[in-house]
Design an enzyme around this catalytic site. Structure first.
Site, short mmCIF file in Angstrom:
data_model
loop_
_atom_site.label_atom_id
_atom_site.label_comp_id
_atom_site.label_asym_id
_atom_site.label_seq_id
_atom_site.Cartn_x
_atom_site.Cartn_y
_atom_site.Cartn_z
N GLN A 110 0.84 -1.21 0.00
CA GLN A 110 0.00 0.00 0.00
C GLN A 110 0.87 1.25 0.00
O GLN A 110 1.91 1.30 0.65
CB GLN A 110 -0.91 -0.01 1.23
CG GLN A 110 -2.19 0.74 1.03
CD GLN A 110 -3.23 0.38 2.08
OE1 GLN A 110 -3.24 -0.75 2.58
NE2 GLN A 110 -4.09 1.30 2.42
N SER A 169 3.93 -6.49 2.73
CA SER A 169 2.61 -6.43 3.36
C SER A 169 1.57 -7.04 2.42
O SER A 169 1.63 -8.23 2.13
CB SER A 169 2.28 -4.99 3.76
OG SER A 169 1.15 -4.94 4.59
N LEU A 170 0.60 -6.27 1.92
CA LEU A 170 -0.41 -6.86 1.02
C LEU A 170 0.24 -7.51 -0.19
O LEU A 170 -0.31 -8.44 -0.79
CB LEU A 170 -1.43 -5.80 0.57
CG LEU A 170 -1.08 -4.94 -0.65
CD1 LEU A 170 -1.53 -5.60 -1.94
CD2 LEU A 170 -1.67 -3.58 -0.54
N ARG A 178 -9.33 -8.13 4.29
CA ARG A 178 -8.17 -7.60 5.02
C ARG A 178 -8.22 -6.08 5.10
O ARG A 178 -8.00 -5.49 6.16
CB ARG A 178 -6.89 -8.06 4.31
CG ARG A 178 -5.57 -7.72 5.02
CD ARG A 178 -4.42 -8.32 4.21
NE ARG A 178 -3.12 -8.12 4.83
CZ ARG A 178 -2.31 -7.09 4.60
NH1 ARG A 178 -2.69 -6.13 3.76
NH2 ARG A 178 -1.13 -7.01 5.19
N HIS A 233 0.21 -3.18 11.16
CA HIS A 233 1.33 -4.01 11.63
C HIS A 233 1.73 -3.71 13.08
O HIS A 233 2.92 -3.54 13.39
CB HIS A 233 2.53 -3.89 10.68
CG HIS A 233 2.21 -4.37 9.31
ND1 HIS A 233 1.97 -5.69 9.02
CD2 HIS A 233 2.05 -3.70 8.14
CE1 HIS A 233 1.68 -5.81 7.73
NE2 HIS A 233 1.72 -4.62 7.18
N GLN A 267 1.18 -11.77 10.07
CA GLN A 267 1.64 -10.57 9.37
C GLN A 267 0.80 -9.34 9.69
O GLN A 267 1.29 -8.22 9.65
CB GLN A 267 1.63 -10.88 7.86
CG GLN A 267 2.20 -9.82 6.96
CD GLN A 267 1.28 -9.57 5.80
OE1 GLN A 267 0.12 -9.23 5.97
NE2 GLN A 267 1.81 -9.73 4.60
#
Length: 314
Positions: free
Chosen positions: A10, A94-95, A119, A203, A252
């Site tokens: 992102q 991440s994503l 998510r 996170h 995660q």
């Protein structure tokens, strides 16, 4: 030449992303149509026409970034790329980890889009707007940044969320704690310490409700062994077992994105060429800071695709 494919997270989204691919290649257009259908939304229209504030919403940005990465992969495959023979590892920020898994055949595109919608919604809704924050601490090593976060917590949540590159660490948590971390970091010699314009504190432990949501969503997802190993964010090491992939994707959500260590692991295990597949070049910049000898390539236009295939296939 030993190659790792990396997939952005992102922040890399821009209005218009993927439009050139969709116009040039039916394989790319088909991916965007599949994502639209899976979500029951014309996400592609938001991606190509905006408005930017709608694209930037976490629930839209996450599947949109994945769609561009997978559209790029489908074009590469149509031009003759065989991931298993050409690429040693995949990794995503991440994503981007979901994009990496979809690229490696561990998840199908529709499932990945739906998981990222869950998510995105869950991460946005985990913390009331304004209650959490994130800040970039520049010029401090990870260990020092982690100490800053610990000192700033004072009974609240503040933790190192992203270890992006040497001297580039992001902390996340309660607003007041992150604001304290900015001041402490400056006192400890940070070159810059700035609050980030994000919609939620990703996170960190405040994302526990989102981790629960992902645990439920992933329990029902069909996850196969990837064609090549995934270097996981929370491990900075490769995994291929579907059960382990499932559990690490849950971890995660609240865990640190260990990108610096992941790139170092890849470089230490023979990878000399990092190919960023999708939108932007954020990861390529990080790779160059982590491993100066590495070759970094960005693939997000038809011209980039041709150039990469020339390198790989000759």
């Amino acid at each position: 030449m030993t190659i790792a494919f990396t997939f952005p997270g992102q922040g890399s989204q821009t209005v218009g992303m993927g439009k050139g691919l969709a116009d040039a290649f039916p394989e790319a257009k088909a991916v965007f149509e599949e994502v639209d259908e899976a979500l029951g939304q014309k996400l592609s229209e938001v991606m190509w026409d905006g408005p930017e504030e709608v694209l930037t919403l976490t629930a839209n940005a996450q599947p949109a970034l994945m769609a561009v990465s997978l559209a790029t992969m489908r074009v590469l495959e149509a031009k003759g790329l065989d991931l298993k023979s050409a690429v040693a590892y995949v990794a995503g920020h991440s994503l981007g980890e979901y994009s990496a898994l979809a690229a490696a055949g561990s998840l199908d595109v529709a499932t990945t889009a739906r998981l990222l919608r869950v998510r995105g919604d869950a991460m946005q809704n985990a913390v009331p707007v304004g209650a959490g924050a994130m800040a970039a601490l520049l010029g401090l090593d990870f260990d020092v940044a982690a100490e800053v976060a610990q000192e700033a917590a004072q009974g609240e949540v503040c933790q190192a969320a992203n270890d992006n590159a040497p001297g580039q660490v992001v902390v996340s948590g309660h607003l007041a704690a992150v604001e304290r971390a900015v001041e402490i970091a400056k006192a400890k010699g940070a070159r810059r310490a700035v609050m980030l314009p994000v919609s939620a504190p990703f996170h960190c432990a405040l994302m526990a409700p989102a981790a629960d949501a992902m645990s439920k969503a992933l329990a029902n997802a069909d996850i196969k062994s990837p064609a090549v190993p995934l270097v996981a964010n929370v491990l900075a090491a490769p995994i291929t077992d579907p059960g382990e992939i499932r559990s690490k994707l849950v971890e995660q959500v609240t865990g640190t994105v260990r990108w610096r260590e992941s790139v170092s692991w890849l470089a230490g295990n023979g990878v000399d060429t990092f190919v960023e597949v999708g939108t932007g070049k954020v990861l390529t910049g990080m790779v160059r800071r982590i491993h100066k000898e590495a070759t970094g390539l960005v693939v997000n236009t038809p011209e980039d695709i041709d150039a990469l295939m020339e390198k790989i296939v000759g």
